[in-house]
Design an enzyme around this catalytic site. Structure first.
Site, PDB file in Angstrom:
ATOM      1  N   TYR A   1      35.904  44.574  34.542  1.00  0.00           N
ATOM      2  CA  TYR A   1      35.138  43.643  33.690  1.00  0.00           C
ATOM      3  C   TYR A   1      34.106  44.372  32.829  1.00  0.00           C
ATOM      4  O   TYR A   1      33.194  43.729  32.300  1.00  0.00           O
ATOM      5  CB  TYR A   1      34.366  42.635  34.560  1.00  0.00           C
ATOM      6  CG  TYR A   1      35.160  41.898  35.598  1.00  0.00           C
ATOM      7  CD1 TYR A   1      36.167  40.989  35.238  1.00  0.00           C
ATOM      8  CD2 TYR A   1      34.905  42.073  36.952  1.00  0.00           C
ATOM      9  CE1 TYR A   1      36.871  40.294  36.198  1.00  0.00           C
ATOM     10  CE2 TYR A   1      35.608  41.383  37.922  1.00  0.00           C
ATOM     11  CZ  TYR A   1      36.588  40.489  37.541  1.00  0.00           C
ATOM     12  OH  TYR A   1      37.269  39.791  38.498  1.00  0.00           O
TER      13      TYR A   1
ATOM     14  N   CYS B   1      42.060  59.241  40.325  1.00  0.00           N
ATOM     15  CA  CYS B   1      42.671  59.919  39.181  1.00  0.00           C
ATOM     16  C   CYS B   1      42.934  58.963  38.015  1.00  0.00           C
ATOM     17  O   CYS B   1      44.083  58.707  37.649  1.00  0.00           O
ATOM     18  CB  CYS B   1      43.972  60.572  39.623  1.00  0.00           C
ATOM     19  SG  CYS B   1      43.698  61.676  40.997  1.00  0.00           S
ATOM     20  N   GLU B   2      41.859  58.380  37.499  1.00  0.00           N
ATOM     21  CA  GLU B   2      41.936  57.532  36.307  1.00  0.00           C
ATOM     22  C   GLU B   2      40.601  57.638  35.592  1.00  0.00           C
ATOM     23  O   GLU B   2      39.555  57.585  36.241  1.00  0.00           O
ATOM     24  CB  GLU B   2      42.134  56.048  36.682  1.00  0.00           C
ATOM     25  CG  GLU B   2      43.463  55.744  37.279  1.00  0.00           C
ATOM     26  CD  GLU B   2      43.828  54.267  37.148  1.00  0.00           C
ATOM     27  OE1 GLU B   2      43.302  53.590  36.241  1.00  0.00           O
ATOM     28  OE2 GLU B   2      44.644  53.824  37.957  1.00  0.00           O
TER      29      GLU B   2
ATOM     30  N   PRO C   1      28.818  27.673  44.610  1.00  0.00           N
ATOM     31  CA  PRO C   1      28.296  28.973  44.183  1.00  0.00           C
ATOM     32  C   PRO C   1      28.838  30.104  45.047  1.00  0.00           C
ATOM     33  O   PRO C   1      29.000  29.958  46.260  1.00  0.00           O
ATOM     34  CB  PRO C   1      26.788  28.823  44.385  1.00  0.00           C
ATOM     35  CG  PRO C   1      26.645  27.822  45.492  1.00  0.00           C
ATOM     36  CD  PRO C   1      27.813  26.889  45.370  1.00  0.00           C
ATOM     37  N   GLY C   2      29.150  31.204  44.416  1.00  0.00           N
ATOM     38  CA  GLY C   2      29.579  32.395  45.148  1.00  0.00           C
ATOM     39  C   GLY C   2      28.666  33.559  44.806  1.00  0.00           C
ATOM     40  O   GLY C   2      27.820  33.986  45.585  1.00  0.00           O
TER      41      GLY C   2
ATOM     42  N   ARG D   1      34.653  46.288  39.683  1.00  0.00           N
ATOM     43  CA  ARG D   1      34.051  45.503  38.586  1.00  0.00           C
ATOM     44  C   ARG D   1      33.808  46.303  37.311  1.00  0.00           C
ATOM     45  O   ARG D   1      34.123  45.813  36.228  1.00  0.00           O
ATOM     46  CB  ARG D   1      32.770  44.811  39.065  1.00  0.00           C
ATOM     47  CG  ARG D   1      33.025  43.791  40.199  1.00  0.00           C
ATOM     48  CD  ARG D   1      31.801  42.934  40.498  1.00  0.00           C
ATOM     49  NE  ARG D   1      31.477  42.083  39.382  1.00  0.00           N
ATOM     50  CZ  ARG D   1      30.546  42.335  38.497  1.00  0.00           C
ATOM     51  NH1 ARG D   1      29.763  43.388  38.620  1.00  0.00           N
ATOM     52  NH2 ARG D   1      30.368  41.524  37.485  1.00  0.00           N
TER      53      ARG D   1
HETATM   54  C1  PLP Z   1      35.308  31.670  41.505  1.00  0.00           C
HETATM   55  C2  PLP Z   1      35.078  30.240  41.734  1.00  0.00           C
HETATM   56  C3  PLP Z   1      33.824  29.796  42.169  1.00  0.00           C
HETATM   57  C4  PLP Z   1      32.638  30.707  42.370  1.00  0.00           C
HETATM   58  O1  PLP Z   1      32.154  31.234  41.175  1.00  0.00           O
HETATM   59  P1  PLP Z   1      30.802  32.089  41.171  1.00  0.00           P
HETATM   60  O2  PLP Z   1      30.681  32.547  39.768  1.00  0.00           O
HETATM   61  O3  PLP Z   1      30.991  33.212  42.122  1.00  0.00           O
HETATM   62  O4  PLP Z   1      29.704  31.184  41.568  1.00  0.00           O
HETATM   63  C5  PLP Z   1      33.673  28.447  42.446  1.00  0.00           C
HETATM   64  N1  PLP Z   1      34.699  27.571  42.286  1.00  0.00           N
HETATM   65  C6  PLP Z   1      35.915  27.975  41.858  1.00  0.00           C
HETATM   66  C7  PLP Z   1      36.995  26.976  41.712  1.00  0.00           C
HETATM   67  C8  PLP Z   1      36.140  29.312  41.569  1.00  0.00           C
HETATM   68  O5  PLP Z   1      37.349  29.695  41.129  1.00  0.00           O
END
Ligand code: PLP
Length: 425
Positions: free
Chosen positions: A318, A346-347, A276-277, A314
């Site tokens: 996105y 400037c965008e 998880p990130g 972001r």
């Molecule tokens: C980006 C990524 C993550 C983390 O994804 P999250 O949506 O931030 O939890 C984990 N594993 C891999 C291989 C990734 O590319």
């Protein structure tokens, strides 16, 4: 509860008023909460309690050394996707045995650095990579522990730019070919097969795609074992989404995600890795910015703030939504006339929000973009020659600048002018 709350009419990060940080460090600045980071990590620990597991924090979401040290000190491993991230994880003190190396384009040099420095596992995404890794490891007299990243052909139902689990995406090996590629891997002298890896995308707001992908992994593992591979780990990637619009989003809870893991891959008896990130750092950070001008346009008002797309890309990249809140608390009866919140770049893409209902704000007022801890500072650039945005970490009533804003001199010093270009007369 994320520790960014109003007290006495001022938005605080834990016990620190954001006005204090703005005065001390200037704006724009990212502010992270230690308590929130810690809580989010623990929520995953609780979701996987009783299962043999390692939470490998995805460094790319927020790679500040202070964040990595904090995660490592709580027991996290790391998921890295480049030599730079590997070096960051090591510099933060994370042992190699807790670092997983992911990514679709690892170079031989990156493989060598990780093998020599110590690595838990490479998540291999293609046959050419597999052969190269075997060569590099053999040349060092080592065997590289690997999982193959399989592409389960599952629609993650997220933004197209961050969906990674469909067959048309560049990631992984088609799951239908997995047994064949595992057989190749097992025959290579520099490879030790240890597991299976999958990661289907980011900001997932439903559990069903995870359930489908993990089920496909759970079906693959016994087949691989029957083929003679000793599969002892499954890496399930990251991707659990967070509420960006607090008012009307409720993504799945880590606990329920944990239940999906338990019932799909739990019975395999493998060590489980997750990466998880966003869920750990996203809502643990805000981007603090100051209004430069309020500009009344024709039929539209603009709030021009001192943060821009180079600091938080972001929304431009996105179409992402960030809740925007004034640091000075508004009253329930206040009018909320809609404004476009924009940066100075400037965008036209440098727009954080269109027609957002906000209390009337003007030059000098502070505002916070919420949910900015993940994929914020890490994606920042110096576009328009705006010095790289600084970062602050709060803990209780303390705060520390964990990345300083470079001076203009430091920014200019990185360029050089060849002597064959004459001086300007
Ligand atoms: C980006 C990524 C993550 C983390 O994804 P999250 O949506 O931030 O939890 C984990 N594993 C891999 C291989 C990734 O590319």
């Amino acid at each position: 509860m994320d520790h960014f709350t109003y007290r006495d009419g001022i938005l605080h990060a834990e016990d620190v008023p954001l006005t204090t940080i703005a005065e001390a460090v200037g704006t724009p600045v990212y502010v992270y909460s230690t308590a929130t980071l810690t809580r989010h990590f623990r929520v995953f620990e609780e979701a996987l309690a009783g299962l043999d597991h390692l939470i490998c924090y995805a460094v790319k979401a927020n790679s500040n050394l202070a964040v990595l040290r904090l995660m490592g000190s709580l027991g996290a491993g790391m998921d890295v996707v480049s030599e730079g991230e590997y070096r960051r994880a090591r510099a933060a003190g994370v042992p190699g045995e807790r670092i997983v190396f992911s990514g679709v384009g690892k170079t031989r040099e990156e493989m060598r650095v990780a093998l020599e420095g110590g690595i838990r596992q490479f998540n291999v995404e293609s046959e050419p990579e597999l052969f190269a890794l075997s060569e590099v490891a053999s040349s060092l007299g080592l065997r590289a522990p690997i999982a193959l990243r399989v592409n389960p052909d599952v629609d993650a139902k997220t933004h197209a730019k961050i969906a990674t689990g469909k067959s048309e995406n560049k990631f992984g090996i088609p799951i239908a070919r997995a047994r064949e590629v595992y057989a190749e891997a097992a025959a290579l002298p520099g490879i030790a097969v240890v597991g299976v890896d999958v990661h289907i995308g980011s900001q997932l707001t439903e559990l069903a795609p995870f359930e489908t992908a993990f089920t496909r992994v759970a079906e693959l593992v016994p087949a691989l074992r029957a083929d003679g591979h000793d599969i002892v780990r499954v890496d399930l990637g990251g991707g659990l989404g967070i509420p960006y619009r607090r008012a009307n989003e409720a993504p799945p809870l880590p606990f329920d995600y944990g239940e999906v893991i338990r019932r799909t891959v739990g019975p395999l008896g493998c060590e489980i890795e997750i990466e998880p990130g966003r869920l750990i750092v996203g809502n643990a950070g805000i981007l603090l910015t100051r209004v430069i001008w309020r500009k009344n346009g024709e039929g539209r008002d603009f709030l021009i703030v001192d943060a821009a797309m180079n600091d938080l890309v972001r929304p431009a990249m996105y179409d992402a939504w960030h809740d925007i809140v004034p640091v000075a608390e508004s009253s329930p009866g206040d009018e909320l006339p809609p404004v476009d919140v924009v940066g100075p770049v400037c965008e036209t893409g440098d727009t954080f929000a269109r027609e957002r209902p906000l209390p009337v704000l003007d030059s000098g007022d502070l505002v916070a973009f919420r949910s900015a801890g993940a994929y914020g500072a890490v994606m920042a650039s110096e576009y328009n020659s705006r010095p790289l945005v600084p970062e602050v970490l709060v803990r209780g009533d303390q705060f520390d600048v964990v990345r300083a804003r470079p001076s203009f001199d430091e920014m200019l010093k990185r360029d050089s002018i060849p002597s064959w270009i004459p001086e300007i007369p």
